[in-house]
Write a protein that holds these residues in place. Structure first.
Motif, mmCIF file in Angstrom:
data_model
loop_
_atom_site.group_PDB
_atom_site.id
_atom_site.type_symbol
_atom_site.label_atom_id
_atom_site.label_comp_id
_atom_site.label_asym_id
_atom_site.label_seq_id
_atom_site.Cartn_x
_atom_site.Cartn_y
_atom_site.Cartn_z
ATOM 1 N N ARG A 37 0.824 -1.212 0.000
ATOM 2 C CA ARG A 37 0.000 0.000 0.000
ATOM 3 C C ARG A 37 0.856 1.259 0.000
ATOM 4 N NH1 ARG A 37 -4.635 -1.824 4.416
ATOM 5 N NH2 ARG A 37 -5.935 -2.975 2.953
ATOM 6 N N ALA A 38 2.050 1.131 0.547
ATOM 7 C CA ALA A 38 2.953 2.287 0.567
ATOM 8 C C ALA A 38 3.666 2.438 -0.773
ATOM 9 C CB ALA A 38 3.964 2.126 1.699
ATOM 10 N N GLY A 39 3.285 1.598 -1.760
ATOM 11 C CA GLY A 39 3.857 1.723 -3.101
ATOM 12 C C GLY A 39 5.166 0.977 -3.268
ATOM 13 N N ASP A 56 10.949 -2.282 3.313
ATOM 14 C CA ASP A 56 10.298 -2.047 2.020
ATOM 15 C C ASP A 56 10.810 -0.777 1.384
ATOM 16 O OD1 ASP A 56 8.545 0.320 2.505
ATOM 17 O OD2 ASP A 56 7.450 -1.011 3.871
ATOM 18 N N ASN A 57 10.612 -0.618 0.072
ATOM 19 C CA ASN A 57 11.068 0.600 -0.615
ATOM 20 C C ASN A 57 9.890 1.515 -0.969
ATOM 21 O OD1 ASN A 57 9.917 -0.829 -2.670
ATOM 22 N ND2 ASN A 57 11.637 -0.647 -4.104
ATOM 23 N N GLY A 58 8.880 1.511 -0.082
ATOM 24 C CA GLY A 58 7.712 2.360 -0.298
ATOM 25 C C GLY A 58 7.972 3.804 0.101
ATOM 26 N N ARG A 59 6.870 4.565 0.197
ATOM 27 C CA ARG A 59 7.063 6.006 0.429
ATOM 28 C C ARG A 59 7.310 6.364 1.886
ATOM 29 N NH1 ARG A 59 1.578 5.411 -0.388
ATOM 30 N NH2 ARG A 59 1.965 5.278 -2.611
ATOM 31 N N GLY A 60 7.282 5.389 2.789
ATOM 32 C CA GLY A 60 7.605 5.659 4.191
ATOM 33 C C GLY A 60 6.422 6.178 4.985
ATOM 34 N N ILE A 61 6.627 6.274 6.304
ATOM 35 C CA ILE A 61 5.527 6.682 7.190
ATOM 36 C C ILE A 61 5.605 8.181 7.457
ATOM 37 C CG2 ILE A 61 4.519 6.389 9.497
ATOM 38 C CD1 ILE A 61 5.704 3.532 9.457
ATOM 39 N N GLU A 123 14.707 11.094 16.322
ATOM 40 C CA GLU A 123 15.265 11.393 14.993
ATOM 41 C C GLU A 123 16.494 10.515 14.798
ATOM 42 O OE1 GLU A 123 14.293 13.918 12.812
ATOM 43 O OE2 GLU A 123 12.622 14.656 14.055
ATOM 44 N N VAL A 124 16.640 9.908 13.613
ATOM 45 C CA VAL A 124 17.834 9.089 13.375
ATOM 46 C C VAL A 124 18.635 9.568 12.173
ATOM 47 C CG1 VAL A 124 17.049 6.960 14.468
ATOM 48 C CG2 VAL A 124 16.419 7.438 12.090
ATOM 49 N N GLY A 125 18.316 10.707 11.690
ATOM 50 C CA GLY A 125 19.002 11.189 10.492
ATOM 51 C C GLY A 125 18.492 10.428 9.281
ATOM 52 N N ASP A 126 19.339 10.211 8.291
ATOM 53 C CA ASP A 126 18.896 9.570 7.052
ATOM 54 C C ASP A 126 18.720 8.063 7.267
ATOM 55 O OD1 ASP A 126 18.232 8.952 4.502
ATOM 56 O OD2 ASP A 126 20.306 8.984 3.743
ATOM 57 N N SER A 127 17.470 7.577 7.140
ATOM 58 C CA SER A 127 17.223 6.142 7.341
ATOM 59 C C SER A 127 17.011 5.438 5.999
ATOM 60 C CB SER A 127 16.002 5.944 8.249
ATOM 61 O OG SER A 127 14.855 6.483 7.616
ATOM 62 N N GLY A 128 17.221 6.120 4.921
ATOM 63 C CA GLY A 128 17.033 5.512 3.594
ATOM 64 C C GLY A 128 15.570 5.548 3.199
ATOM 65 N N LYS A 129 15.299 5.080 1.947
ATOM 66 C CA LYS A 129 13.921 5.109 1.446
ATOM 67 C C LYS A 129 13.107 4.000 2.098
ATOM 68 C CE LYS A 129 11.603 4.635 -3.080
ATOM 69 N NZ LYS A 129 10.341 5.128 -2.785
ATOM 70 N N GLY A 130 11.839 4.256 2.306
ATOM 71 C CA GLY A 130 10.938 3.200 2.765
ATOM 72 C C GLY A 130 10.879 3.044 4.272
ATOM 73 N N THR A 131 10.475 1.851 4.685
ATOM 74 C CA THR A 131 10.216 1.582 6.094
ATOM 75 C C THR A 131 10.914 0.293 6.498
ATOM 76 O OG1 THR A 131 8.079 2.672 5.878
ATOM 77 C CG2 THR A 131 8.330 1.182 7.751
ATOM 78 N N VAL A 132 11.462 0.286 7.721
ATOM 79 C CA VAL A 132 12.084 -0.935 8.230
ATOM 80 C C VAL A 132 11.419 -1.311 9.549
ATOM 81 C CG1 VAL A 132 14.237 -2.087 8.865
ATOM 82 C CG2 VAL A 132 14.278 -0.162 7.259
#
Ligand SMILES: Nc1ncnc2c1ncn2[C@@H]1O[C@H](COP(=O)(O)OP(=O)(O)OP(=O)(O)O)[C@@H](O)[C@H]1O
Ligand SMILES: [Mg+2]
Length: 543
Positions: A37-39, A56-61, A123-132
């Motif tokens: 659903r997050a693409g 996943d490589n979706g749009r994130g939360i 905040e964790v800075g850059d976490s990359g694309k998507g959600t883990v």
């Protein structure tokens, strides 16, 4: 005026982990669904030291608050209309400790966090694309993930290995935009291994809905044929809804009715394209009502008027290329009036001698209406019996030996088929039943040579489920029949036939067989040679 209002109680939160059945399959479905659903186009699952990580490589939360809001979602309007999210899926991981990183933010949800205690967002800075997501669970093995991944449209990798991806339907599927789905009809045996692993019941699961990787099964059989209906959701707005939260069942709403109507049409179109069918007349008419013109059903009939397989009745043969239109059906009036007409018509056809073939057939009533199903009928059957020789209660009926039997069948076309036969059956009138409700099975002395035990046993009641094995019961009937025959043919003829029956085992052309008091058998062959068969017991005594 006092008013009240529906609301969600916080108590539900404390029970949220029980909204799901707690199965691993359920968790895999929910988490893959969120990624899709997050693409996301790709999901990577790794198992390490009791922890499962799903990336996943979706749009994130965007809004972590929505994540933990039981009943709220943060997908867009199109998703709302296509998939009807319930806003509870993530709670399938409760009460496990769950770490989520997305869009540069991280939360750790622990036991209390699932039931309302504030959870800190860091905040964790850059976490990359998507959600883990990382959580404690039994390993998400490839073997278990792949069935949920195969129709999801995403590439799913488990511990470095990629799950297979398959289309749920082929290009033959018909698009139903108003229902947001495509429908394909297949023969029950034309599904691939991926469809089959979703199928629970081979007979009941006739409708399979692919809800983006999750397959929901239902039972609907618009036609009398073993068909399976594959319904692939396209992702467009749809009224088709599933029971929440687990989506294991379809809701019977208006769209479901429309889906059933679409499936019915597709079923008939499938049969129309294939060409031939064996549908009942009612369904042939229903197809026409729907504007789908089918050919008439293939003629479907059984030769003979009796059926059964424990044992089978004696066979009636239909000459090669004999037209069905020249066969006979039992007339309805005769069926109503004469209980044993089917047996006697069958026996007349199987055992009688005729100038032109007499072939009675049985056609199921479901075919009434087709032009081929209207045949000339047998309207009257007569049985003439010769002098009675003996009668006995045998197995579950009465067996009567008579000198001769003649059966006559009168047909609607005015033709009469008449012949001597070796067996007939009469069901006596209730008032004249000396043996209770038993049928009387009539046989001539010729029946002893002409018919097998099972041919007669069929009419004596056949194999009883409550008794011994089939073979044992058949042997018992054979014994009883032997005893019955011996008294009719006389002890001399009985003995002769017993002894002469056993020479059938001799190979080669023989001339004479003798047997002496030692039971030594000497076979003299036509070429003059002899073979002596001694009983091993005698042979030992001599040496
Ligand atoms: N992998 C993800 N990527 C982006 N957003 C996500 C992801 N997982 C969850 N979310 C967000 O969290 C919300 C809650 O997810 P949850 O699975 O609990 O409910 P839902 O997907 O909205 O509905 P459903 O009950 O049908 O699963 C989602 O609406 C979405 O906004
Ligand atoms: Mg969800």
């Amino acid at each position: 005026m006092e008013t009240i209002q529906a609301k969600v109680s916080k108590r539900l939160l404390s029970k949220a982990d029980r909204l799901f059945t707690g199965t691993l399959d359920g968790r895999i479905i929910e988490i893959l669904q969120n990624a899709r659903r997050a693409g996301a186009t790709e999901v990577t699952i790794t198992n390490e030291r009791g922890l499962v990580t799903v990336r996943d490589n979706g749009r994130g939360i965007d809004d972590f608050a929505k994540l933990l809001d039981l009943g709220d979602s943060d997908w867009d309007q199109a998703m709302e209309e296509a998939e009807d999210p319930a806003g509870v899926g993530i709670f399938c991981l409760a009460p496990r400790k769950l770490t989520i990183c997305s869009n540069g933010k991280k939360i750790v949800i622990t036991k209390d966090g699932w039931t309302g205690k504030p959870v800190e967002l860091t905040e964790v800075g850059d976490s990359g694309k998507g959600t883990v997501l990382t959580f404690a669970d039994e390993p998400w093995e490839l073997s278990q993930v792949k069935r949920h991944a195969v129709f999801s449209g995403m590439k799913v990798i488990v511990d470095g290995k990629t799950c297979p991806q398959e289309p749920f339907v082929s290009s033959r599927a018909a698009l139903y935009p108003e229902l947001g789905c495509r429908i394909e009809v297949r023969g029950r045996d034309h599904l691939n291994q991926w469809h089959n692993q979703w199928r629970g019941s081979y007979f009941c699961d006739t409708v399979m809905v692919n809800f983006h990787g999750q397959v929901i099964k239902s039972t609907y059989k618009p036609v009398t044929e073993d068909l399976v209906f594959l319904v692939d959701m396209t992702g467009d707005p749809t009224g088709i809804r599933m029971m929440l939260p687990a989506r294991t069942q379809l809701i019977e709403n208006k769209a479901f009715k429309a889906l059933k109507a679409a499936i019915e049409k597709e079923a008939y179109r499938f049969i129309q394209k294939r060409g031939s069918h064996a549908l009942p007349y009612e369904e042939y008419k229903r197809a026409a009502e729907l504007g789908i013109k089918l050919p008439e059903a293939e003629p479907t009939y059984d030769v003979g008027t009796l059926s059964g397989d424990t044992p089978e009745p004696i066979g009636v043969t239909m000459p090669k290329d004999f037209p069905l239109s020249k066969c006979y059906q039992i007339g309805q009036r005769l069926l109503d009036e004469d209980e044993s007409c089917d047996a006697n018509i069958h026996l007349l056809a199987a055992l009688g001698q005729f100038k032109e073939p007499f072939v009675p057939v049985s056609i199921s009533r479901i075919y009434d209406g087709y032009s081929w199903a209207k045949l000339p009928t047998v309207d009257k059957v007569e049985v003439k019996l010769g002098k009675e020789l003996r009668q006995d209660y045998l197995w579950t009926q009465v067996l009567v030996a008579v000198q001769s039997i003649k059966i006559t069948a009168h047909t609607s076309g005015g033709k009469v088929f008449e012949s001597g036969v070796a067996m007939a059956v009469l069901t006596p009138e209730v008032t004249e039943r000396p043996w209770g409700g038993s049928d009387r099975v009539y046989v001539t002395p010729e029946a002893r040579e002409q018919l097998s035990t099972s041919d007669i046993w069929y009419h004596l009641g056949g194999w009883s489920e409550d008794g011994d094995t089939y073979e044992t019961q058949e042997y018992q009937v054979e014994e009883q029949l032997e005893a019955f025959w011996s008294s009719i043919i006389g002890p001399g003829e009985y003995l002769r036939s017993k002894i002469s029956g056993s020479v059938e085992g001799i190979k080669g052309s023989w001339d004479k067989v003798t047997i002496d008091t030692d039971r030594t058998v000497v076979i003299t062959y036509k070429d003059g040679s002899e073979k002596t068969l001694k009983s091993p017991y005698i042979a030992r005594k001599e040496s």
